[in-house]
Design an enzyme around this catalytic site. Structure first.
Site: not given
Length: 217
Positions: A128-130, A133
């Site tokens: 989810p973070y990638y 970003k």
């Protein structure tokens, strides 16, 4: 330039404030979300503006008066869930981009994540973070802003090494980490380095000075 540092209370953000103060060339302006953080920066003789990345674009824009460049170093942090990652790392970043455009500010420097540009390189546990970003970076690249996107490797709380490797894509390095303080040095140097304009790149510890590494992009 007056440089608004979004996420100035974070570790990279604080290093960047110190770097700009030490250089004496640009004025750091801290964008923070808590009143006690405003007071902390005031004690350091740094202007601070209270705001929240979950505010509206218009409210964020109000914090951008007299600003010449924006550096986005904010993040939801590892202790929050995917909901905050979506709201801060993606939507928060996009709202800052939109507010920057609406304010007539041209220069925007983004702190992204190593490998965020390539789905095949994403860590499954941090997916989810990638995703956040990746799409925030895409939104910035598709904007009319003069952008630089820095994708640092694993961040470390170490003393400055002062030597870096900066490339479009790094897959052949022996080191895939970098001290946070050296990321801040690269952000500061990127502000007016025309060789970083409209570019995105991976960043890890290497064997070149910051200036030489950026000039070699």
């Amino acid at each position: 330039m007056n440089v608004l540092i979004v996420g100035a209370n974070g570790q990279i953000g604080q290093h960047l404030v110190d770097e700009l103060k030490d250089e004496g060339k640009h004025k750091p302006v801290a964008f923070v979300r808590k009143e006690e953080q405003v007071e902390k920066f005031k004690e350091q003789d740094v202007e601070a503006r209270l705001g929240n990345l979950e505010d509206s674009v218009g409210e964020i824009k109000e914090r951008m008066a007299d600003i010449d460049a924006v550096v986005f170093t904010a993040g939801s942090g590892g202790s929050t869930g995917s909901d905050k990652t979506l709201l801060i790392d993606l939507d928060g970043a996009v709202k800052v981009i939109e507010a920057t455009k609406a304010s007539g500010i041209d220069r925007f420097v983004m702190v992204s994540a190593f490998g965020a540009d390539d789905r095949d390189r994403w860590n499954e546990e941090l997916k989810p973070y990638y995703v956040a970003k990746h799409f925030a970076d895409m939104w910035l690249m598709d904007s009319s802003l003069n952008y630089t996107i820095v994708r640092p490797g694993m961040l470390e709380n170490k003393e400055s090494i002062g030597k870096v490797l900066a490339k479009d894509v790094i897959t052949d390095s022996d080191v895939f980490s970098i001290p946070r303080v050296d990321v801040a040095k690269v952000l500061a140097a990127s502000l007016e380095n025309e060789n970083t304009y409209h570019k995105s790149f991976d960043l890890v510890t290497g064997d070149k000075s910051v200036e030489d590494a950026l000039n070699g992009l």
